[in-house]
Enzyme design. Structure first.
Site, PDB file in Angstrom:
ATOM      1  N   SER A 273       0.817  -1.203   0.000  1.00 25.18           N
ATOM      2  CA  SER A 273       0.000   0.000   0.000  1.00 25.18           C
ATOM      3  C   SER A 273       0.855   1.259   0.000  1.00 25.18           C
ATOM      4  O   SER A 273       1.665   1.443  -0.893  1.00 25.18           O
ATOM      5  CB  SER A 273      -0.946  -0.061   1.193  1.00 25.18           C
ATOM      6  OG  SER A 273      -2.110   0.661   0.920  1.00 25.18           O
TER       7      SER A 273
ATOM      8  N   ASP B  20      -2.074   6.184  -4.297  1.00 25.08           N
ATOM      9  CA  ASP B  20      -0.972   5.466  -3.652  1.00 25.08           C
ATOM     10  C   ASP B  20      -0.544   4.307  -4.556  1.00 25.08           C
ATOM     11  O   ASP B  20      -1.142   4.095  -5.616  1.00 25.08           O
ATOM     12  CB  ASP B  20      -1.378   5.025  -2.235  1.00 25.08           C
ATOM     13  CG  ASP B  20      -2.502   4.005  -2.226  1.00 25.08           C
ATOM     14  OD1 ASP B  20      -3.254   3.927  -3.222  1.00 25.08           O
ATOM     15  OD2 ASP B  20      -2.647   3.280  -1.223  1.00 25.08           O
TER      16      ASP B  20
ATOM     17  N   ASP C  90      -5.756   2.368  -4.172  1.00 27.92           N
ATOM     18  CA  ASP C  90      -7.026   2.335  -3.440  1.00 27.92           C
ATOM     19  C   ASP C  90      -7.263   3.627  -2.660  1.00 27.92           C
ATOM     20  O   ASP C  90      -8.329   3.828  -2.096  1.00 27.92           O
ATOM     21  CB  ASP C  90      -7.139   1.093  -2.528  1.00 27.92           C
ATOM     22  CG  ASP C  90      -6.082   1.019  -1.453  1.00 27.92           C
ATOM     23  OD1 ASP C  90      -5.201   1.914  -1.391  1.00 27.92           O
ATOM     24  OD2 ASP C  90      -6.118   0.065  -0.655  1.00 27.92           O
TER      25      ASP C  90
END
Length: 460
Positions: free
Chosen positions: A104, A249, A253
């Site tokens: 992430s 990112d 998401d």
């Protein structure tokens, strides 16, 4: 080196000793635990995988594929993809589950396995606990030679995801096209570079400039889409007279916007703006986690809906959205969840809805931002001394503020008229996070300071 085993997945820094970083042995172990857990849940032997642009992505992918094949699973590999794309593909492929290889917004030395169930949603806390137990005991049973799984590559899902967004009923392509937006995208050297420009083109945006568009995982700046990391995007929007900037990112998401003057729209306000648009077209309820801005509640009430806070974490937001039949929800970090598309944070549908809203508003993005109530969130943390009992501290704070509305679903949230403060322990480090919000920046800071003094006093 770090290795964090949580119910939502396994993340760690690449290299080092097994058990101390995300070493190849750890990747194999937790993939095997996931496959073993899946095979107890279902007869289905298909798993979808995809990865972000990280340097370690190819290595981790090869380990994951071989391990799943060794357990008898057929792997469908989307290659360089996004978290929401893999989530959608799990259901479209009728797969048993999916694994997204991404850490992430963590820096480039990190990677992780994000684990999905057959609905393309993050596995539940209970499932995660079972999985960690299987890994701990290394309770695996690999397939014999005649039952090894297969491997196929499917690169059709970028287009499928773009088509789903463009054809979503509330995304208004003619309105977006008519506005002739000029947009700068910060793709942070990951898969946003592959997905966001084609989406914008399909939405009728002709002028798109991409910063950090080479997918090499050598992130040109800290990949978390916060103001301090987006200075290049701000400057470029300003310099090139663009209408707005878009930042995502590495796994696409999270979504945030930059105004035409280079100022931040504010990641907390991505969800607020999208919800305002959706609720204007569809009456209904909203959910965000309780560390997110109160502006969402204001907008929801304005449209006659009900707002419900959830515990922090996407899986908690999704559960609460299902419980309250929310039509839109997400997290204040720029995570948009549109339930009739799929229950996962998705920057691509976020872009489609936001640009539709901006086009309909006939305003500049800065003017749109100014139409929402201004709240300031003060984000702080306190390092905990060894052996401190957080429960006792929280109990003492509850007693002190017993006359205020309290919510204990996730740590402790205290409301003061229009202001609030939320305390919660981190799942990953020995700290208490303290978030306070007010319509006045100084007030927010002061509330946080006051609570931090209480915590220090009760620690000793």
């Amino acid at each position: 080196m770090a290795l964090i085993k949580s119910i939502s997945g396994i993340r760690g820094t690449i290299g080092g000793k097994p058990g101390e970083g995300l070493s190849p042995l750890d990747v194999v172990k937790f993939t095997a635990a996931y496959g073993t857990w899946l095979s107890r849940e279902t007869e289905n032997r298909k798993v979808v995988i995809g990865r972000d642009g990280r340097i370690s992505g190819e290595m981790v992918k090869n380990l994951v594929v071989s391990t799943l094949n060794g357990l008898g699973f057929d792997v469908v590999d989307l290659g360089l993809s996004t978290t929401p794309t893999v989530e959608l593909a799990v259901t479209m492929e009728n797969a048993a589950g999916g694994i997204i290889l991404t850490a992430s917004h963590n820096p480039r030395e990190w990677n992780a396995l994000k684990l999905l169930n057959s609905k393309g949603e993050f596995i539940s806390g209970d499932d995660g606990t079972q999985l960690l137990d299987i890994a701990e005991r290394e309770d695996f049973n690999f397939a014999d030679v005649n039952k090894l799984g297969s491997y196929t590559v499917d690169d059709s899902y970028l287009q499928k995801h773009v088509d789903l967004v463009v054809n979503y009923p509330l995304v208004d392509v003619p309105a977006i096209k008519a506005r002739n937006f000029k947009i700068v995208v910060d793709a942070v050297n990951s898969t946003g570079a592959l997905f966001v420009p084609p989406l914008l083109k399909a939405l009728g945006v002709e002028e798109v400039e991409v910063l950090f568009g080479e997918v090499n995982g050598k992130f040109s700046h800290n990949p978390e889409p916060l103001a301090e990391n987006l200075t290049a995007l701000s400057n470029e929007v300003n310099k090139s007279n663009a209408d707005l900037g878009i930042a995502v990112d590495p796994d696409v998401d999270r979504l945030c916007f930059v105004c035409e003057d280079g100022s931040m729209f504010g990641e907390e306000y991505t969800l607020v703006a999208v919800a305002d648009y959706v609720l204007g077209k569809r009456k209904g309820n909203t959910v965000s986690n309780m560390s997110s801005t109160q502006a969402l509640k204001d907008v929801t009430l304005k449209h006659g809906g009900q707002y419900t806070p959830s515990a922090v974490g996407e899986v908690n937001v999704v559960k609460k959205m299902k419980d309250t039949q929310a039509v839109i929800g997400g997290e204040g970090n720029g995570g948009i969840i549109v339930p009739d598309l799929h229950y996962g944070r998705d920057a691509l549908i976020g872009i489609g809805l936001f640009l539709s809203h901006l086009a309909h508003s006939k305003k500049s993005i800065k003017a749109l931002r100014n139409s929402y109530p201004d709240y300031f969130i003060s984000k702080n943390k306190i390092e905990l001394d060894k052996g401190v009992d957080v429960k006792t501290i929280f109990e003492k704070i509850k007693v002190k503020y017993k006359n205020q509305p309290l919510n204990t679903e996730d740590g402790l949230k205290i409301e003061f008229d229009k202001d609030w403060v939320h305390l919660r322990t981190s799942n990953t480090e020995p700290i208490i996070r303290i978030y306070a919000e007010s319509q006045n920046e100084t007030t927010a800071d002061n509330i946080a300071k006051r609570i931090m003094e209480d915590i220090k006093e009760f620690m000793h």
